[in-house]
Motif scaffolding. Structure first.
Motif, PDB file in Angstrom:
ATOM      1  N   VAL A  45     -12.373   8.687  16.418  1.00  0.00           N
ATOM      2  CA  VAL A  45     -12.910   8.824  15.345  1.00  0.00           C
ATOM      3  C   VAL A  45     -12.490   9.595  14.209  1.00  0.00           C
ATOM      4  O   VAL A  45     -12.458   9.498  12.971  1.00  0.00           O
ATOM      5  CB  VAL A  45     -14.396   9.375  15.652  1.00  0.00           C
ATOM      6  CG1 VAL A  45     -15.252   9.941  14.576  1.00  0.00           C
ATOM      7  CG2 VAL A  45     -14.952   8.455  16.765  1.00  0.00           C
ATOM      8  N   ARG A  46     -11.704  10.672  14.516  1.00  0.00           N
ATOM      9  CA  ARG A  46     -11.016  11.606  13.662  1.00  0.00           C
ATOM     10  C   ARG A  46      -9.523  11.395  13.261  1.00  0.00           C
ATOM     11  O   ARG A  46      -8.965  11.974  12.664  1.00  0.00           O
ATOM     12  CB  ARG A  46     -11.152  13.068  14.214  1.00  0.00           C
ATOM     13  CG  ARG A  46     -12.542  13.481  14.311  1.00  0.00           C
ATOM     14  CD  ARG A  46     -13.006  13.917  12.959  1.00  0.00           C
ATOM     15  NE  ARG A  46     -14.474  14.454  13.009  1.00  0.00           N
ATOM     16  CZ  ARG A  46     -15.596  13.837  12.859  1.00  0.00           C
ATOM     17  NH1 ARG A  46     -15.518  12.311  12.672  1.00  0.00           N
ATOM     18  NH2 ARG A  46     -16.796  14.243  13.013  1.00  0.00           N
ATOM     19  N   SER A  47      -9.165  10.177  13.639  1.00  0.00           N
ATOM     20  CA  SER A  47      -7.739   9.456  13.195  1.00  0.00           C
ATOM     21  C   SER A  47      -7.560   9.444  12.011  1.00  0.00           C
ATOM     22  O   SER A  47      -8.301   8.847  11.293  1.00  0.00           O
ATOM     23  CB  SER A  47      -7.516   8.367  14.267  1.00  0.00           C
ATOM     24  OG  SER A  47      -6.139   7.909  13.769  1.00  0.00           O
ATOM     25  N   SER A  48      -6.542  10.100  11.273  1.00  0.00           N
ATOM     26  CA  SER A  48      -5.750  10.180  10.018  1.00  0.00           C
ATOM     27  C   SER A  48      -4.450  10.523  10.131  1.00  0.00           C
ATOM     28  O   SER A  48      -3.999  10.794  10.999  1.00  0.00           O
ATOM     29  CB  SER A  48      -6.949  10.777   9.015  1.00  0.00           C
ATOM     30  OG  SER A  48      -6.908  12.326   9.475  1.00  0.00           O
ATOM     31  N   VAL A  49      -3.999  10.430   8.748  1.00  0.00           N
ATOM     32  CA  VAL A  49      -2.523  10.523   8.738  1.00  0.00           C
ATOM     33  C   VAL A  49      -2.543  12.294   8.751  1.00  0.00           C
ATOM     34  O   VAL A  49      -3.118  13.081   7.735  1.00  0.00           O
ATOM     35  CB  VAL A  49      -1.966  10.333   7.532  1.00  0.00           C
ATOM     36  CG1 VAL A  49      -1.647   8.690   7.594  1.00  0.00           C
ATOM     37  CG2 VAL A  49      -2.599  10.453   6.270  1.00  0.00           C
ATOM     38  N   HIS A  50      -1.549  12.851   9.356  1.00  0.00           N
ATOM     39  CA  HIS A  50      -1.403  14.330   9.394  1.00  0.00           C
ATOM     40  C   HIS A  50       0.319  14.384   9.520  1.00  0.00           C
ATOM     41  O   HIS A  50       0.702  14.252  10.521  1.00  0.00           O
ATOM     42  CB  HIS A  50      -2.087  14.985  10.597  1.00  0.00           C
ATOM     43  CG  HIS A  50      -3.606  14.863  10.537  1.00  0.00           C
ATOM     44  ND1 HIS A  50      -4.383  15.535   9.851  1.00  0.00           N
ATOM     45  CD2 HIS A  50      -4.368  14.011  11.187  1.00  0.00           C
ATOM     46  CE1 HIS A  50      -5.716  15.317   9.778  1.00  0.00           C
ATOM     47  NE2 HIS A  50      -5.490  14.228  10.917  1.00  0.00           N
ATOM     48  N   ASP A  51       0.686  14.840   8.388  1.00  0.00           N
ATOM     49  CA  ASP A  51       2.430  15.331   8.446  1.00  0.00           C
ATOM     50  C   ASP A  51       2.986  14.194   8.997  1.00  0.00           C
ATOM     51  O   ASP A  51       3.999  14.099   9.782  1.00  0.00           O
ATOM     52  CB  ASP A  51       2.505  16.590   9.315  1.00  0.00           C
ATOM     53  CG  ASP A  51       1.749  17.873   8.722  1.00  0.00           C
ATOM     54  OD1 ASP A  51       1.852  17.856   7.550  1.00  0.00           O
ATOM     55  OD2 ASP A  51       1.259  18.543   9.405  1.00  0.00           O
ATOM     56  N   VAL A  52       2.816  13.043   8.804  1.00  0.00           N
ATOM     57  CA  VAL A  52       3.429  11.689   9.032  1.00  0.00           C
ATOM     58  C   VAL A  52       4.758  11.750   8.470  1.00  0.00           C
ATOM     59  O   VAL A  52       4.965  11.810   7.180  1.00  0.00           O
ATOM     60  CB  VAL A  52       2.741  10.383   8.918  1.00  0.00           C
ATOM     61  CG1 VAL A  52       3.697   9.264   9.161  1.00  0.00           C
ATOM     62  CG2 VAL A  52       1.452  10.304   9.736  1.00  0.00           C
ATOM     63  N   LEU A  70       1.517  11.717  -3.755  1.00  0.00           N
ATOM     64  CA  LEU A  70       1.381  11.627  -2.258  1.00  0.00           C
ATOM     65  C   LEU A  70       0.684  12.904  -2.023  1.00  0.00           C
ATOM     66  O   LEU A  70      -0.184  13.155  -1.091  1.00  0.00           O
ATOM     67  CB  LEU A  70       2.433  11.228  -1.339  1.00  0.00           C
ATOM     68  CG  LEU A  70       2.881   9.939  -1.058  1.00  0.00           C
ATOM     69  CD1 LEU A  70       4.384   9.983  -0.437  1.00  0.00           C
ATOM     70  CD2 LEU A  70       1.979   9.030  -0.501  1.00  0.00           C
ATOM     71  N   ASP A  71       1.300  14.027  -2.269  1.00  0.00           N
ATOM     72  CA  ASP A  71       0.691  15.367  -2.094  1.00  0.00           C
ATOM     73  C   ASP A  71      -0.767  15.587  -2.776  1.00  0.00           C
ATOM     74  O   ASP A  71      -1.562  16.294  -2.269  1.00  0.00           O
ATOM     75  CB  ASP A  71       1.836  16.502  -2.552  1.00  0.00           C
ATOM     76  CG  ASP A  71       3.130  16.637  -2.065  1.00  0.00           C
ATOM     77  OD1 ASP A  71       3.102  16.141  -0.816  1.00  0.00           O
ATOM     78  OD2 ASP A  71       4.202  17.009  -2.684  1.00  0.00           O
ATOM     79  N   GLN A  72      -0.737  14.909  -3.877  1.00  0.00           N
ATOM     80  CA  GLN A  72      -2.108  15.153  -4.620  1.00  0.00           C
ATOM     81  C   GLN A  72      -3.273  14.465  -3.818  1.00  0.00           C
ATOM     82  O   GLN A  72      -4.440  14.776  -3.634  1.00  0.00           O
ATOM     83  CB  GLN A  72      -2.066  14.776  -5.965  1.00  0.00           C
ATOM     84  CG  GLN A  72      -1.230  15.647  -6.998  1.00  0.00           C
ATOM     85  CD  GLN A  72      -1.229  15.142  -8.201  1.00  0.00           C
ATOM     86  OE1 GLN A  72      -1.617  14.143  -8.692  1.00  0.00           O
ATOM     87  NE2 GLN A  72      -0.220  15.803  -9.080  1.00  0.00           N
ATOM     88  N   ARG A  73      -3.004  13.276  -3.659  1.00  0.00           N
ATOM     89  CA  ARG A  73      -4.172  12.195  -2.854  1.00  0.00           C
ATOM     90  C   ARG A  73      -4.094  12.401  -1.353  1.00  0.00           C
ATOM     91  O   ARG A  73      -5.168  12.305  -1.013  1.00  0.00           O
ATOM     92  CB  ARG A  73      -3.602  10.913  -3.258  1.00  0.00           C
ATOM     93  CG  ARG A  73      -3.683  10.517  -4.859  1.00  0.00           C
ATOM     94  CD  ARG A  73      -3.559   9.114  -4.786  1.00  0.00           C
ATOM     95  NE  ARG A  73      -3.453   8.723  -6.264  1.00  0.00           N
ATOM     96  CZ  ARG A  73      -3.712   7.243  -6.773  1.00  0.00           C
ATOM     97  NH1 ARG A  73      -3.735   6.363  -5.775  1.00  0.00           N
ATOM     98  NH2 ARG A  73      -3.771   7.061  -7.907  1.00  0.00           N
ATOM     99  N   PHE A  74      -3.260  12.904  -0.796  1.00  0.00           N
ATOM    100  CA  PHE A  74      -3.082  12.955   0.680  1.00  0.00           C
ATOM    101  C   PHE A  74      -2.544  14.392   1.008  1.00  0.00           C
ATOM    102  O   PHE A  74      -1.463  14.597   1.762  1.00  0.00           O
ATOM    103  CB  PHE A  74      -2.499  11.894   1.323  1.00  0.00           C
ATOM    104  CG  PHE A  74      -2.740  10.722   1.071  1.00  0.00           C
ATOM    105  CD1 PHE A  74      -3.986   9.905   1.450  1.00  0.00           C
ATOM    106  CD2 PHE A  74      -2.005   9.738   0.019  1.00  0.00           C
ATOM    107  CE1 PHE A  74      -4.136   8.699   1.288  1.00  0.00           C
ATOM    108  CE2 PHE A  74      -2.496   8.640  -0.547  1.00  0.00           C
ATOM    109  CZ  PHE A  74      -3.821   7.966  -0.021  1.00  0.00           C
ATOM    110  N   PRO A  75      -3.182  15.495   0.995  1.00  0.00           N
ATOM    111  CA  PRO A  75      -2.510  16.829   1.068  1.00  0.00           C
ATOM    112  C   PRO A  75      -2.352  16.996   2.585  1.00  0.00           C
ATOM    113  O   PRO A  75      -3.356  16.573   3.610  1.00  0.00           O
ATOM    114  CB  PRO A  75      -3.889  17.831   0.603  1.00  0.00           C
ATOM    115  CG  PRO A  75      -4.517  16.910  -0.294  1.00  0.00           C
ATOM    116  CD  PRO A  75      -4.621  15.558   0.157  1.00  0.00           C
ATOM    117  N   ASP A  76      -1.069  17.330   2.963  1.00  0.00           N
ATOM    118  CA  ASP A  76      -0.615  17.378   4.314  1.00  0.00           C
ATOM    119  C   ASP A  76      -0.608  16.095   5.127  1.00  0.00           C
ATOM    120  O   ASP A  76      -0.575  16.201   6.398  1.00  0.00           O
ATOM    121  CB  ASP A  76      -1.543  18.553   5.095  1.00  0.00           C
ATOM    122  CG  ASP A  76      -1.688  19.958   4.502  1.00  0.00           C
ATOM    123  OD1 ASP A  76      -0.646  20.119   3.877  1.00  0.00           O
ATOM    124  OD2 ASP A  76      -2.626  20.490   4.433  1.00  0.00           O
ATOM    125  N   GLY A  77      -0.682  14.937   4.315  1.00  0.00           N
ATOM    126  CA  GLY A  77      -0.564  13.687   5.148  1.00  0.00           C
ATOM    127  C   GLY A  77       0.566  13.421   5.410  1.00  0.00           C
ATOM    128  O   GLY A  77       0.784  12.627   6.321  1.00  0.00           O
TER     129      GLY A  77
END
Length: 346
Positions: A45-52, A70-77
């Motif tokens: 349920v909480r799956s998303s991109v994290h430091d990929v 990328l940094d703006q739209r997906f912080p820490d992604g």
């Protein structure tokens, strides 16, 4: 004497449990089902991109623009590695240092993925990169290219993802049955290791030759599976030899309720929430899944850490089994005075 007179008298009626005991049992079951749901559903349920980790290839200005967005739209992604050209990006992907790349080094931008590393990350990277390239006005929509694809017989990686649970269950079943089928710690350890090898042969053959879910060297895949099963079974077997049923329960809960849901085999460790992906890679189910991906699709690249984790658990299991065997030896030696066969079974 009448035959009927030899029958035992009916057992006395047993008083029903008090209602507070019923309430405690219901509360315990409710907590149990809640923990099971949390363990297996929360990571998904909480799956998303994290430091990929990904690579961005191309001229410095273009790379800087894409990285900034990328940094703006997906912080820490994403963890972005800048590379000069396509060859450098492909090398990082094949070495399992990144999951994919956005390549701006040629006239037409392209997204390079490796679905064998993670179909979820590949799909995410395709959708994100294409939208970013269009938004930046750097040219047409990015073309997608799968550098390390999954086998044609299993393009979604279903067999690999579904095979994670049987590996854990196989190790647990071995730890449950061997103490009841075999006497003596040495024989139990030998049985667990032998089962890991034969199980590795069987599971790898099914996944590779029947389901078509694996590529690469069959023997390397056998080794990855065998090491995973051995790490699980010997750890739980060792805990049971020391702590009895409590040890088995502790080991089973660690492997099933923590290790399996947090393995990241179906997605990727970086897709799991917070610290859970990192924790999962330190347990046999997660390390085993990553090791099998490396052996099957990446010629062993990226396997060192996973193999080290599994070897550490395997060593721990052997030490626990040894400690459990030494603890039971005095009682076996005393029993040998009455039954010499008991000493041989120790």
């Amino acid at each position: 004497m009448l035959v009927g007179s030899t029958r035992a008298a009916p057992a006395a009626d047993v008083s029903p449990s008090p209602w507070p005991t019923v309430a405690r049992a219901v509360a315990l079951l409710t907590v149990g089902i809640s923990l099971l749901l949390t363990a297996f559903a929360w990571p998904s349920v909480r799956s998303s991109v994290h430091d990929v980790p990904i690579a961005v290839a191309g001229p410095a200005p273009a790379v800087e623009r894409i990285t900034s967005v990328l940094d703006q739209r997906f912080p820490d992604g994403f963890e972005v590695t800048d590379v000069a050209d396509t060859a450098a990006a492909e090398r990082l992907i094949r070495d399992r240092e990144v999951y994919g790349a956005i390549d701006l080094s040629s006239g037409t931008p392209q997204v390079i993925t490796a679905s064998a590393a993670s179909t979820s990350v590949a799909q995410t990277l395709n959708s994100i990169a294409t939208a970013l390239v269009q938004a930046q006005g750097t040219g047409p929509a990015a073309a997608a290219r799968d550098l390390v694809p999954l086998p044609a017989d299993d393009p979604r990686g279903t067999g690999l993802a579904a095979g994670a649970l049987p590996l854990v269950m196989g190790g647990l079943v071995a730890a449950l049955l061997l103490p009841r089928l075999l006497r003596g710690s040495v024989r139990r350890v030998t049985g667990a290791l032998a089962f890991a090898v034969t199980g590795g042969f069987a599971v790898a053959a099914i996944l590779q030759f029947w389901f078509g879910s694996l590529d690469g060297s069959y023997w390397a895949n056998c080794g990855a599976i065998a090491l995973t099963v051995a790490a699980v079974s010997l750890t739980v077997l060792g805990l049971e030899s020391l702590l009895g049923y409590i040890g088995f329960g502790l080991g089973a809960a660690t492997m099933m309720l923590i290790g399996n849901p947090l393995s990241g085999t179906a997605t990727a460790p970086e897709m799991l929430p917070g610290w859970s992906g990192t924790l999962g890679q330190l347990l046999p189910p997660g390390a085993g899944g990553q090791l099998l991906r490396s052996s099957a699709f990446f010629d062993g690249y990226g396997a060192t850490r996973s193999a080290t984790v599994l070897a550490a658990w395997l060593t721990l299991g052997l030490v626990l089994c040894l400690a459990g065997g030494l603890r039971t030896r005095p009682s076996a030696a005393s029993a040998a005075a009455e039954d010499p066969a008991a000493l041989a079974a120790a």
